[in-house]
Motif scaffolding. Structure first.
Motif, mmCIF file in Angstrom:
data_model
loop_
_atom_site.group_PDB
_atom_site.id
_atom_site.type_symbol
_atom_site.label_atom_id
_atom_site.label_comp_id
_atom_site.label_asym_id
_atom_site.label_seq_id
_atom_site.Cartn_x
_atom_site.Cartn_y
_atom_site.Cartn_z
ATOM 1 N N ALA A 42 29.165 35.000 42.570
ATOM 2 C CA ALA A 42 29.603 36.407 42.892
ATOM 3 C C ALA A 42 30.077 36.627 44.033
ATOM 4 O O ALA A 42 30.896 37.325 44.663
ATOM 5 N N ARG A 43 29.220 35.793 45.091
ATOM 6 C CA ARG A 43 29.379 36.174 46.425
ATOM 7 C C ARG A 43 30.897 35.675 47.095
ATOM 8 O O ARG A 43 31.725 36.465 47.578
ATOM 9 N N VAL A 44 31.358 34.667 46.431
ATOM 10 C CA VAL A 44 32.717 34.016 46.692
ATOM 11 C C VAL A 44 33.871 34.623 46.003
ATOM 12 O O VAL A 44 34.809 35.148 46.537
ATOM 13 N N SER A 45 33.467 35.192 44.730
ATOM 14 C CA SER A 45 34.643 36.075 44.144
ATOM 15 C C SER A 45 34.584 37.367 44.719
ATOM 16 O O SER A 45 35.902 37.492 44.877
ATOM 17 N N ARG A 46 33.643 38.036 45.101
ATOM 18 C CA ARG A 46 33.982 39.107 45.949
ATOM 19 C C ARG A 46 34.678 38.946 47.065
ATOM 20 O O ARG A 46 35.407 39.880 47.342
ATOM 21 N N SER A 47 34.474 38.007 47.756
ATOM 22 C CA SER A 47 35.273 37.665 48.996
ATOM 23 C C SER A 47 36.637 37.467 48.753
ATOM 24 O O SER A 47 37.313 38.148 49.348
ATOM 25 N N ASN A 48 36.841 36.861 47.837
ATOM 26 C CA ASN A 48 38.413 36.618 47.391
ATOM 27 C C ASN A 48 39.081 38.098 46.792
ATOM 28 O O ASN A 48 40.251 38.139 47.399
ATOM 29 N N LEU A 49 38.221 38.803 46.235
ATOM 30 C CA LEU A 49 38.889 39.644 45.632
ATOM 31 C C LEU A 49 38.992 41.049 46.671
ATOM 32 O O LEU A 49 40.053 41.823 46.892
ATOM 33 N N GLY A 50 37.931 40.862 47.589
ATOM 34 C CA GLY A 50 38.045 41.831 48.878
ATOM 35 C C GLY A 50 39.227 41.609 49.873
ATOM 36 O O GLY A 50 39.794 42.274 50.333
ATOM 37 N N ASN A 51 39.476 40.210 49.875
ATOM 38 C CA ASN A 51 40.453 39.640 50.942
ATOM 39 C C ASN A 51 41.747 39.850 50.191
ATOM 40 O O ASN A 51 42.662 40.279 51.011
ATOM 41 N N THR A 52 41.955 39.744 48.740
ATOM 42 C CA THR A 52 43.298 39.990 48.209
ATOM 43 C C THR A 52 43.602 41.651 48.557
ATOM 44 O O THR A 52 44.799 41.908 48.701
ATOM 45 N N LEU A 53 42.645 42.485 48.476
ATOM 46 C CA LEU A 53 43.113 43.885 48.843
ATOM 47 C C LEU A 53 43.169 44.064 50.024
ATOM 48 O O LEU A 53 44.262 44.851 50.498
ATOM 49 N N ARG A 54 42.753 43.444 51.069
ATOM 50 C CA ARG A 54 43.171 43.336 52.498
ATOM 51 C C ARG A 54 44.501 43.009 52.639
ATOM 52 O O ARG A 54 45.560 43.720 53.433
ATOM 53 N N ILE A 55 45.025 42.046 51.857
ATOM 54 C CA ILE A 55 46.222 41.285 52.130
ATOM 55 C C ILE A 55 47.325 42.175 51.602
ATOM 56 O O ILE A 55 48.126 42.701 52.129
ATOM 57 N N LEU A 56 47.092 43.142 50.489
ATOM 58 C CA LEU A 56 47.659 44.024 49.814
ATOM 59 C C LEU A 56 48.026 45.335 50.755
ATOM 60 O O LEU A 56 49.099 45.815 50.799
ATOM 61 N N LYS A 57 47.045 45.527 51.451
ATOM 62 C CA LYS A 57 46.953 46.913 52.401
ATOM 63 C C LYS A 57 47.866 46.439 53.358
ATOM 64 O O LYS A 57 48.774 47.331 53.803
ATOM 65 N N ASN A 58 47.609 45.311 53.868
ATOM 66 C CA ASN A 58 48.549 44.763 54.815
ATOM 67 C C ASN A 58 50.128 44.641 54.568
ATOM 68 O O ASN A 58 51.202 45.127 55.356
ATOM 69 N N ASN A 59 50.335 44.253 53.459
ATOM 70 C CA ASN A 59 51.603 44.226 52.820
ATOM 71 C C ASN A 59 52.340 45.575 52.664
ATOM 72 O O ASN A 59 53.457 45.632 53.134
ATOM 73 N N ALA A 60 51.413 46.601 52.355
ATOM 74 C CA ALA A 60 51.897 47.742 52.242
ATOM 75 C C ALA A 60 52.294 48.437 53.471
ATOM 76 O O ALA A 60 53.348 49.121 53.688
#
Length: 320
Positions: A42-60
């Motif tokens: 759960a810890r690694v999955s949530r980190s991956n998902l959170g970082n994906t959202l960070r990347i998408l926000k940076n892309n925007a």
């Protein structure tokens, strides 16, 4: 003709932002009890998902609208021991935030299952594992609320197994057996050793699915046909799709390592292809497959701003 640039999975310009954190099965089994194992996943999955959202926000912020999600968002999701794991429900809020952001910004996102996902395998157990992997990718899309089939999975035809024609027929048979929720997301790409752009175009026409032209792969293996002869047929496979044709573009690392991807894009190679594609006047999206990920996109963008034939709309979008 308008074209957009995208990149694959990882950003190099955000610190501690990997969306592909891993938990190996060996490390998973070493943990003391079931609860500890669940906490680690759960810890690694949530980190991956959170970082994906960070990347998408940076892309925007950078106006980058074309992006490939990593296949490694949820560690061990396809392992037999975790076959009943409903990760979509467990991480419902994290997935929903990603999906809502994608839809709000009209991002074109895709995924590219790994090379071991082989629909034309001669081994039943490999085919079964491949379908499980495809289902995992679709479950991620569905957890994000991305039910529209415009969100695609890119596949290669697979192995040759000593007989190209039989391998193609086996792919077609197994493809047709897939459930709609998987089958309607698949788009097919030419590879750099076995199945040429001509081969893949034939399959795509037969199955009525879009084709992704990988320009680098075409340069690695072809039947001598000029790429401009293939483009009209490839573009036609996208006629029923919401998004424009998608292409993969990369530069070879060196003459000796021609099949390997370079860190960045050779702007002269890119412009040479772009001028060829311009003849057909179709909007296009390019997925840049470079070792330097988003930095390669931004470097190419800076160079393209100085090309007189181009008009820069934003960092990832140009008109020729």
């Amino acid at each position: 003709m308008i074209f957009r640039l995208g990149f694959v999975a990882m950003t190099l310009d955000l610190e501690n932002c990997s969306p592909s954190g891993a938990v190996t099965y060996a490390a998973y089994k070493k943990l003391e009890d079931e609860n500890a194992r669940k906490i680690r996943l759960a810890r690694v999955s949530r980190s991956n998902l959170g970082n994906t959202l960070r990347i998408l926000k940076n892309n925007a912020a950078l106006n980058i609208e074309v992006y490939r999600l990593t296949s490694k968002l949820i560690p061990l999701a396809t392992h037999n021991e975790l076959s009943g794991w409903d990760f979509g429900t467990e991480f419902h809020e994290e997935f929903k935030q990603i999906g809502d952001f994608i839809k709000a910004n009209n991002f074109r996102v895709s995924a590219h299952p790994d090379h071991f996902t082989l629909l034309n395998s001669i081994k039943p157990e490999v085919l079964e594992a491949s379908i499980i992997d495809l289902d995992y990718h679709v479950r991620m899309f569905e957890a994000m609320g991305l039910y529209d089939y415009k969100y695609k999975l890119v596949l290669h035809v697979g192995g040759m197994y000593g007989d190209k024609e039989k391998s193609i027929e086996r792919f077609k048979i197994n493809f047709k057996r897939l459930p709609d929720r998987i089958r309607k997301r698949i788009i097919l790409e030419n590879d750099d050793k076995s199945f040429t752009a001509s081969d893949v175009l034939y399959i795509c026409k037969e199955l009525n699915i879009p084709m992704v032209l990988d320009v680098h792969h075409h340069n690695c293996v072809n039947n001598g046909e000029p790429i401009e002869e293939l483009l009209p047929g490839i573009f036609k496979t996208w006629e029923q799709e919401e998004y424009p044709p998608k292409l993969h573009f990369s530069s070879p690392r060196s003459c000796k390592e021609f099949r390997s991807h370079a860190d960045y894009i050779d702007v002269n190679d890119f412009m040479s292809f772009l001028k060829t594609a311009k003849i057909f006047n179709r909007d296009l999206d390019f997925m840049l497959e470079c070792k330097m990920k988003d930095r390669a996109l931004l470097e190419l963008s800076d160079k393209l701003k100085n090309v007189k034939e181009l008009c820069s709309i934003n960092k990832s979008t140009f008109k020729i």
